[in-house]
Design a protein around this motif. Structure first.
Motif, mmCIF file in Angstrom:
data_model
loop_
_atom_site.group_PDB
_atom_site.id
_atom_site.type_symbol
_atom_site.label_atom_id
_atom_site.label_comp_id
_atom_site.label_asym_id
_atom_site.label_seq_id
_atom_site.Cartn_x
_atom_site.Cartn_y
_atom_site.Cartn_z
ATOM 1 N N GLY A 254 0.809 -1.217 0.000
ATOM 2 C CA GLY A 254 0.000 0.000 0.000
ATOM 3 C C GLY A 254 0.834 1.255 0.000
ATOM 4 N N GLN A 255 1.955 1.242 0.723
ATOM 5 C CA GLN A 255 2.791 2.439 0.805
ATOM 6 C C GLN A 255 3.620 2.660 -0.446
ATOM 7 N N THR A 256 4.065 1.589 -1.086
ATOM 8 C CA THR A 256 4.955 1.743 -2.234
ATOM 9 C C THR A 256 4.220 2.054 -3.522
ATOM 10 N N ILE A 257 2.966 1.615 -3.657
ATOM 11 C CA ILE A 257 2.302 1.737 -4.951
ATOM 12 C C ILE A 257 0.906 2.345 -4.829
ATOM 13 N N LEU A 258 0.110 1.857 -3.880
ATOM 14 C CA LEU A 258 -1.292 2.262 -3.817
ATOM 15 C C LEU A 258 -1.447 3.717 -3.394
ATOM 16 N N GLN A 259 -0.826 4.108 -2.296
ATOM 17 C CA GLN A 259 -0.956 5.473 -1.811
ATOM 18 C C GLN A 259 -0.316 6.506 -2.738
ATOM 19 N N PRO A 260 0.925 6.297 -3.189
ATOM 20 C CA PRO A 260 1.558 7.363 -3.986
ATOM 21 C C PRO A 260 1.042 7.481 -5.415
ATOM 22 N N TYR A 261 0.528 6.392 -6.006
ATOM 23 C CA TYR A 261 0.182 6.429 -7.421
ATOM 24 C C TYR A 261 -1.313 6.280 -7.716
ATOM 25 N N ALA A 262 -2.090 5.697 -6.798
ATOM 26 C CA ALA A 262 -3.491 5.397 -7.112
ATOM 27 C C ALA A 262 -4.483 6.026 -6.145
#
Length: 407
Positions: A254-262
């Motif tokens: 969630g921190q590496t992809i979901l929060q920053p990009y989606a």
């Protein structure tokens, strides 16, 4: 009817959300502006100011939940009777029922004051307020239709109100006697399961859809984090600090992809929705709500936008609300797999502007900022036709209401 009720409480949600944004991003040590502007060095009496901001936040959001329950019930009853006394009585019963569900059962002991579960009277309780309003409004309206005596401005609401209070009190007592936990605790505990150790495209997609679905229903709060997620984030950060390598042990979280990009702008990639609203120029209502929501959405607090449009329970906007973050998540996962962008490892502060989260989380990688910009364009393109469709539908409903009023 639900749309009208949500827009009635929009000012309360806006004020409460702005207070939440100020508190968490300016006055808390984990806030973006607290850290970047060194608030403690120039802001006097921060603790006292924070208490006042929390009072505004809790009061406005709590009243919004009570208000939406009252408004939904009131508007439902207005469909079957013109008597204001009946409408007010039905709205009052909805508020009473909602209050019964927001008592902490653990405090039901002799000689002790009751504690209200205040979190249920915040953004997490908006769905509950809508549900209670629908239930009480329909039941009261059904009773009005079957009232056999001549309509009276006092007798009918007095009788139905008394019966309603007694029935609500009885159900409230049974609820508090049987429920060992608060009304949302069990649901929250159940939702923690899919988040445990969520790693990989499929599980993150499930988390995104679940989070978006709950927000569409009116549960306007992020899903809770888990110890497994915190441990993976710590391992990623340790790898970067110790080896100076961006080959993280957990690249898809969630921190590496979901929060920053989606999740730029909040659940549903609503920063793209905000841009789409400004591109659809022929609907003044949407644009007005969009301008009022700019500051909170930039800080990833999207409750005013979801309530004001509204996105909640919208038969048109639910699809892009789920599709936009899913598309951004998929594209970002592909770019990460191809090593076109580094995974985000640094934790971001609360209130960080959405497009900057990936840039700061990767230590200033321009490729991450570029991907975030592409995702913003992609989400805007997904939202645009649906926002335009929603504007046309709203205009037709408005025109039909004017025509009916003239008849």
């Amino acid at each position: 009817m639900v749309m009208t009720a949500l827009r009635l409480v929009f000012p309360l949600v806006l004020v409460g959300t702005l207070a939440d944004l100020v508190n968490r991003s300016w006055l808390e040590s984990t806030g973006y502006y607290y850290q970047t502007l060194h608030v403690t060095s120039w802001l006097l009496r921060r603790t006292r100011l924070q208490q006042g901001v929390l009072l505004v936040q809790t009061g406005a959001l709590g009243l919004a939940v009570l208000g939406v329950a009252f408004a939904v019930s009131y508007l439902l009853i207005a469909r079957v009777t013109r008597q204001t006394s009946d409408r007010l009585m039905g709205g009052g019963l909805a508020v009473l029922a909602l209050q019964f569900l927001n008592v902490n059962p653990a405090t039901l002991r002799a000689g002790r004051p009751l504690d209200w579960t205040a979190m249920n009277l915040g953004l997490t309780g908006l769905a509950l307020g809508i549900a209670i309003g629908l239930l009480i409004g329909n039941l009261y309206g059904w009773s009005v239709k079957r009232w056999s005596q001549p309509s009276d401005v006092v007798i009918r609401p007095l009788t139905l109100g008394t019966l309603g209070v007694l029935l609500t009190a009885l159900l409230g007592v049974l609820w508090l006697m049987r429920a060992p936990l608060g009304s949302t605790t069990g649901l929250t505990a159940w939702l923690r399961g899919p988040l445990t150790g969520a790693s990989g495209w499929g599980s993150l997609l499930g988390v995104s859809v679940l989070n978006g679905g709950l927000a569409w229903l009116g549960v306007l709060s992020p899903l809770p984090s888990t110890p497994q997620q915190a441990a993976m984030a710590a391992q990623n950060l340790a790898t970067v600090l110790e080896t100076n390598s961006w080959r993280l042990p957990h690249p898809l979280t969630g921190q590496t992809i979901l929060q920053p990009y989606a999740n730029m702008g909040g659940t549903g990639m609503t920063l793209g929705l905000l841009v789409a609203i400004f591109l659809v120029t022929h609907n003044a209502t949407q644009r007005h709500i969009g301008w009022l929501s700019v500051l909170p959405v930039l800080g990833n607090f999207n409750a005013p936008l979801l309530v004001g449009l509204p996105v909640i329970l919208s038969p048109i906007l639910w699809l892009p609300f789920l599709l936009a973050p899913a598309a951004c998540l998929s594209l970002s996962s592909l770019c990460l797999a191809l090593h076109w962008v580094p995974a985000s490892a640094y934790a971001f502060a609360v209130g960080t502007p959405g497009p900057l989260i990936s840039y700061l989380g990767t230590g200033g990688a321009l490729s991450a900022l570029g991907l975030a910009s592409i995702n913003l364009v992609l989400s805007t393109a997904i939202y645009y036709p649906f926002v335009k469709w929603a504007a046309i539908a709203e205009q037709r409903v408005h025109e039909e209401a004017i025509s009916d009023a003239k008849l």
